[in-house]
Scaffold this active site. Structure first.
Site, PDB file in Angstrom:
ATOM      1  CG  HIS A 178      -2.239   1.132   0.956  1.00 10.20           C
ATOM      2  ND1 HIS A 178      -2.336   1.968   1.371  1.00 10.20           N
ATOM      3  CD2 HIS A 178      -3.699   0.548   0.823  1.00 10.20           C
ATOM      4  CE1 HIS A 178      -3.251   2.779   1.081  1.00 10.20           C
ATOM      5  NE2 HIS A 178      -4.010   1.561   0.649  1.00 10.20           N
ATOM      6  CD  GLU A 202      -4.187   0.312  -2.449  1.00 10.11           C
ATOM      7  OE1 GLU A 202      -5.451  -0.571  -1.975  1.00 10.11           O
ATOM      8  OE2 GLU A 202      -4.150   1.046  -2.591  1.00 10.11           O
TER       9      GLU A 202
HETATM   10  C1  BGC Z   1      -8.808   1.818  -0.780  1.00 10.40           C
HETATM   11  C2  BGC Z   1      -8.931   3.388  -0.066  1.00 10.40           C
HETATM   12  C3  BGC Z   1      -8.732   3.926   1.518  1.00 10.40           C
HETATM   13  C4  BGC Z   1      -7.704   3.276   1.648  1.00 10.40           C
HETATM   14  C5  BGC Z   1      -7.000   2.853   2.617  1.00 10.40           C
HETATM   15  C6  BGC Z   1      -7.283   2.405  -0.366  1.00 10.40           C
HETATM   16  O1  BGC Z   1      -6.859   0.776  -0.578  1.00 10.40           O
HETATM   17  O2  BGC Z   1      -8.685   1.885  -2.260  1.00 10.40           O
HETATM   18  O3  BGC Z   1     -10.589   3.768   0.261  1.00 10.40           O
HETATM   19  O4  BGC Z   1      -9.295   5.006   2.014  1.00 10.40           O
HETATM   20  O5  BGC Z   1      -7.182   1.855   1.197  1.00 10.40           O
HETATM   21  O6  BGC Z   1      -6.208   4.037   2.897  1.00 10.40           O
END
Ligand code: BGC
Length: 348
Positions: free
Chosen positions: A177, A313
């Site tokens: 992430h 991601e």
């Molecule tokens: C999601 C977002 C979320 C974020 C959190 C992402 O992977 O798609 O909606 O707010 O993660 O950090």
């Protein structure tokens, strides 16, 4: 190539956290810490050979522990959302904890990303992080042995190799992430970057960001990124999908998915010339434009403003366990999960 190990801090329970920094012969370097197997920095050259850290996040352990936006972490056992926080395998219903609106389960309620991982040097360009997830955490079945091997090549490719095996049939969907800003972590918003995504289709969502089940064409929508488009051009377009999510925050279905490594997305910053190509063998990629960042203080004491970083991601589609028509990610007991994602940096 070299790998340096240093202390990164100590958790409240006394556990020491280490930082592993891999540097290649071009001077590119990436750092990963054992807390959350987090990618905390990537020093990358621009077109004039100026190196900057392109990862938006924290430079201390305290920030990493208190973070709310999953900066740089490995997410699992199930990245992204599961609708109604439940799914069934072979007629057995698994009820998960929910961490959004009391309804949905996002990023497994944060398990792998808050775990302390074991690190081992694989060679002078790789570090392998591993973790054992106990059976039943947040409702997910199976004791899962998981590892993520980070390798930096001399071609400025950061390769993430994910492996996992569970002792019970379960769902597995792992991602990283990291928030990128190719101008550098402190260079403002990413709206002037261009984004190209090799996807003819995407998965529209409902108000809770759960896929409706439709695999929709991107044609004539702001999601048509098949040729590079400035991110800011249509991010606030008058479009219900973008209103639901406050900007790009959608899963794109990578065209030609066949389980082999393919270029999924290319981001480019024309100011510095830095380019990021993302390759994966997975079927989906979430392009999240950092719409929910809200000014938390990050590296060098600078606030991480809304849209100051973007995530790409790589993943199975969100809520896959509840959509039998999506490419599936349910694995038998003992069956090996193995996927590869590459972040390739260059400048032009
Ligand atoms: C999601 C977002 C979320 C974020 C959190 C992402 O992977 O798609 O909606 O707010 O993660 O950090």
């Amino acid at each position: 190539m070299s790998v340096k190990i240093s202390d990164f801090g100590v958790l409240a329970n006394g556990t020491k956290i280490q930082k592993y920094t891999i540097e290649n012969s071009q001077g590119t370097s990436v750092s990963v810490i054992t807390y959350g197997a987090t990618l905390i920095s990537a020093l990358v050259a621009d077109r004039n050979g100026v190196f900057k850290d392109v990862i938006v996040g924290f430079d201390d352990l305290e920030g990493c522990v208190e973070r709310t936006d999953y900066q740089g972490v490995v997410v699992g056992p199930y990245a992204n959302r599961i609708g109604n926080s439940e799914f069934s395998i072979d007629g057995i219903k698994y009820k998960l904890n929910s961490n959004e609106n009391g309804v949905t389960c996002l990023h497994s309620c944060g398990e792998f990303n808050t775990a302390v991982w074991n690190a081992e040097l694989a060679d002078d360009s790789s570090v392998e992080m591993s973790y054992v997830s106990p059976d039943g955490v947040n409702g997910f079945p199976g004791r899962i042995n998981v590892s993520v091997k980070y390798t930096l090549t001399d071609d400025n490719e950061l390769k993430l190799e994910y492996s996992a095996v569970s002792d019970k049939k379960t769902v597995i969907n792992l991602t990283n992430h990291a928030y990128f800003n190719l101008g550098g972590f402190d260079s403002g918003l990413i709206l002037d970057h261009t984004m190209q995504i090799n996807a003819d289709c995407y998965t529209p969502v409902d108000e809770l960001s759960i896929p409706t089940g439709e695999i929709a064409s991107v044609e004539n929508t702001p999601f048509d990124l098949r040729t590079a488009k400035r991110i800011g051009d249509e991010i606030d377009a008058d479009c219900e999908q973008l209103k639901f999510t406050g900007g790009y925050d959608h899963n794109f279905c990578i065209s030609g998915y066949d389980g082999t490594l393919k270029t999924a997305a290319v981001a480019f910053d024309s100011v510095t010339g830095r380019k990021l190509e993302v390759l994966t063998d997975l079927p989906g990629i979430q392009f999240y434009a950092g719409n929910f960042l809200k000014g938390t203080i990050g590296k060098s004491g600078k606030p991480m403003e809304k849209r100051s970083g973007f995530c790409l991601e790589t993943q199975f589609y969100p809520d896959t366990p509840n959509h039998p028509d999506f490419p599936q990610c349910t694995f038998e007991a003992g069956e090996k999960y193995h996927t590869v994602t590459v972040f390739k940096f260059s400048a032009e």
